[in-house]
Design an enzyme around this catalytic site. Structure first.
Site, mmCIF file in Angstrom:
data_model
loop_
_atom_site.group_PDB
_atom_site.id
_atom_site.type_symbol
_atom_site.label_atom_id
_atom_site.label_comp_id
_atom_site.label_asym_id
_atom_site.label_seq_id
_atom_site.Cartn_x
_atom_site.Cartn_y
_atom_site.Cartn_z
ATOM 1 N N SER A 121 21.463 -42.993 -8.009
ATOM 2 C CA SER A 121 20.244 -42.277 -8.395
ATOM 3 C C SER A 121 20.513 -41.126 -9.346
ATOM 4 O O SER A 121 19.587 -40.430 -9.765
ATOM 5 C CB SER A 121 19.535 -41.737 -7.147
ATOM 6 O OG SER A 121 20.376 -40.829 -6.444
ATOM 7 N N CYS A 169 -0.521 -0.150 7.614
ATOM 8 C CA CYS A 169 -0.987 0.343 6.313
ATOM 9 C C CYS A 169 -2.424 0.857 6.373
ATOM 10 O O CYS A 169 -2.803 1.759 5.623
ATOM 11 C CB CYS A 169 -0.887 -0.771 5.274
ATOM 12 S SG CYS A 169 0.803 -1.255 4.907
ATOM 13 N N ASP A 217 24.714 -39.211 -0.413
ATOM 14 C CA ASP A 217 24.761 -38.386 -1.629
ATOM 15 C C ASP A 217 25.659 -37.166 -1.520
ATOM 16 O O ASP A 217 26.040 -36.581 -2.537
ATOM 17 C CB ASP A 217 23.345 -37.922 -1.995
ATOM 18 C CG ASP A 217 22.412 -39.085 -2.315
ATOM 19 O OD1 ASP A 217 22.921 -40.207 -2.501
ATOM 20 O OD2 ASP A 217 21.184 -38.862 -2.375
ATOM 21 N N LEU A 247 22.688 -28.887 -1.733
ATOM 22 C CA LEU A 247 21.451 -28.273 -1.211
ATOM 23 C C LEU A 247 21.423 -26.766 -1.433
ATOM 24 O O LEU A 247 20.938 -26.004 -0.591
ATOM 25 C CB LEU A 247 21.267 -28.596 0.285
ATOM 26 C CG LEU A 247 21.262 -30.086 0.658
ATOM 27 C CD1 LEU A 247 21.057 -30.247 2.156
ATOM 28 C CD2 LEU A 247 20.207 -30.843 -0.111
ATOM 29 N N THR A 264 20.584 -39.750 3.677
ATOM 30 C CA THR A 264 20.714 -39.148 2.341
ATOM 31 C C THR A 264 21.916 -38.217 2.290
ATOM 32 O O THR A 264 22.661 -38.190 1.308
ATOM 33 C CB THR A 264 19.432 -38.372 1.971
ATOM 34 O OG1 THR A 264 18.339 -39.287 1.876
ATOM 35 C CG2 THR A 264 19.590 -37.654 0.639
ATOM 36 N N TRP A 275 21.393 -39.814 -12.895
ATOM 37 C CA TRP A 275 20.274 -38.916 -12.626
ATOM 38 C C TRP A 275 19.011 -39.580 -13.154
ATOM 39 O O TRP A 275 18.988 -40.019 -14.315
ATOM 40 C CB TRP A 275 20.458 -37.546 -13.288
ATOM 41 C CG TRP A 275 21.600 -36.771 -12.727
ATOM 42 C CD1 TRP A 275 22.840 -36.652 -13.233
ATOM 43 C CD2 TRP A 275 21.577 -35.985 -11.531
ATOM 44 N NE1 TRP A 275 23.609 -35.836 -12.452
ATOM 45 C CE2 TRP A 275 22.843 -35.404 -11.394
ATOM 46 C CE3 TRP A 275 20.602 -35.704 -10.583
ATOM 47 C CZ2 TRP A 275 23.154 -34.568 -10.326
ATOM 48 C CZ3 TRP A 275 20.926 -34.875 -9.536
ATOM 49 C CH2 TRP A 275 22.185 -34.312 -9.412
ATOM 50 N N GLU A 325 0.820 -1.204 0.000
ATOM 51 C CA GLU A 325 0.000 0.000 0.000
ATOM 52 C C GLU A 325 0.857 1.259 0.000
ATOM 53 O O GLU A 325 0.567 2.230 -0.712
ATOM 54 C CB GLU A 325 -0.928 0.003 1.232
ATOM 55 C CG GLU A 325 -1.937 -1.125 1.247
ATOM 56 C CD GLU A 325 -1.432 -2.392 1.943
ATOM 57 O OE1 GLU A 325 -2.270 -3.172 2.423
ATOM 58 O OE2 GLU A 325 -0.193 -2.598 2.008
#
Length: 370
Positions: free
Chosen positions: A177, A93, A209, A213, A205, A179, A52
């Protein structure tokens, strides 16, 4: 133009703040006089002026301060979320709209924050401003699913992401995994990362892996200007993860990391360890993350982590990338949920969108409504 058109414009303006406003909502504002837009704005970043105020500034920039005062007086204002009525990082506002003597306010939806909910509308009505709530309400609520979830559920908005084969596998028996999904699908997943405040994986994980991230897109790909900074999500680990060579990508570049587990650990720079007594501490962990302004989380964990969020019904969205390949018997399944007694008792989601990235299919589901 009609009222619906002006509100639709406010929604489009609000979307421009998608990457910078959390934990605040996305808000757009349009000021109209004699069926013409005289000012518009949106909330650009957390801690900065609200939509606003930016719309009023835009009107002044267009017409000059003196003429803008006359134009705004008696104008109609369209905003997708109720104007705030409390002072936090910025002044209320609703007070500004009263000060500038607007005639009517069209509001998409009330603010779910219990400190505000309906209070801004009451202040405007008391000042004899005509108010209308509910214009394009469903679209306005959907735009701010994250904010509504934060306020109503007292936890972050949770997105589960799975990249799987046609036969529902996420990795070979060996654990390989990379890809399953194609390059375009992976690029799209980075866009999702850019829109959340945290990315979560389980300890297993993380160790198997060693994921980064991080958001690995350019400013141009994200629609940012040269002066903008790409905000990296906080890395969140479910389970006791210690710093080591096999997880060096996670602990690189002084990344902000939060680890939640039942074991204690020594705090270190940029790494916060949260210890819990209960065996099932997921809900408590999420509440603690929200307190730290992590308003949305993308869960990219493995089978066990995904199962935990679904079993505890602690998710709001499921994104499924399905690649055109078979991994076969013995490969790791995406989920290992216990079967219900009957079909009627099974968990049902609402499919909201289907997209194609070359031969990959992305399907988005919602878990429940507001």
């Amino acid at each position: 133009m009609k009222d619906l058109d002006f509100m639709a414009r406010a929604i489009e303006l609000a979307k421009r703040g998608r990457l910078k406003t959390q934990p605040n909502p996305m808000v757009g504002c349009v000021i109209v006089k004699n069926n013409k837009i005289i000012g518009e704005g949106w909330h650009k970043a957390y801690g900065e002026a609200h939509a606003e105020i930016n719309a009023i500034k835009n009107c002044k920039k267009r017409f000059g301060a003196k003429k803008a005062l006359k134009l705004i007086a008696g104008s109609d204002v369209y905003v997708n979320l109720e104007p705030c009525s409390i002072k936090q990082n910025t002044p209320p506002c609703s007070n500004a709209l009263i000060k500038y003597q607007i005639k009517r306010l069209f509001c998409g939806t009330l603010d779910p924050n219990p400190k505000i909910n309906g209070r801004g509308i009451k202040l405007l009505k008391k000042a004899e401003v005509k108010t209308s709530v509910g214009l394009l309400q469903d679209k306005c609520k959907d735009l701010n699913r994250i904010f509504f979830t934060n306020q109503k559920q007292s936890r972050p908005y949770i997105i589960l992401k799975i990249a799987q084969s046609i036969d529902g596998k996420i990795a070979l028996k060996s654990g390989e995994s990379n890809w399953i999904s194609n390059t375009k699908s992976r690029r799209d997943s980075h866009h999702i990362r850019s829109r959340v405040k945290g990315v979560l994986v389980g300890r297993r994980t993380a160790e198997q892996d060693n994921p980064s991230l991080t958001v690995r897109l350019t400013k141009k790909e994200l629609g940012l200007s040269k002066n903008d900074v790409i905000d990296q999500p906080v890395k969140i680990i479910l389970g006791n993860l210690k710093k080591s060579k096999k997880v060096n990508k996670i602990f690189s570049n002084n990344s902000k990391i939060i680890v939640g587990s039942r074991l204690s650990a020594r705090q270190s720079e940029n790494v916060e360890y949260l210890k819990y007594k209960q065996r099932n501490f997921l809900k408590e962990f999420l509440q603690d993350l929200l307190v730290r302004d992590i308003s949305s989380i993308l869960v990219e964990g493995g089978q066990k982590t995904l199962d935990a969020f679904i079993v505890n019904n602690l998710f709001d969205e499921l994104i499924l990338y399905t690649a055109p390949l078979f991994l076969g018997k013995g490969s790791k399944e995406a989920l290992t949920l216990i079967a219900p007694d009957t079909i009627s008792k099974s968990k049902k989601l609402k499919m909201v969108k289907v997209e194609r990235f070359k031969d990959d299919i992305k399907t988005t589901y919602y878990n429940g409504n507001f």
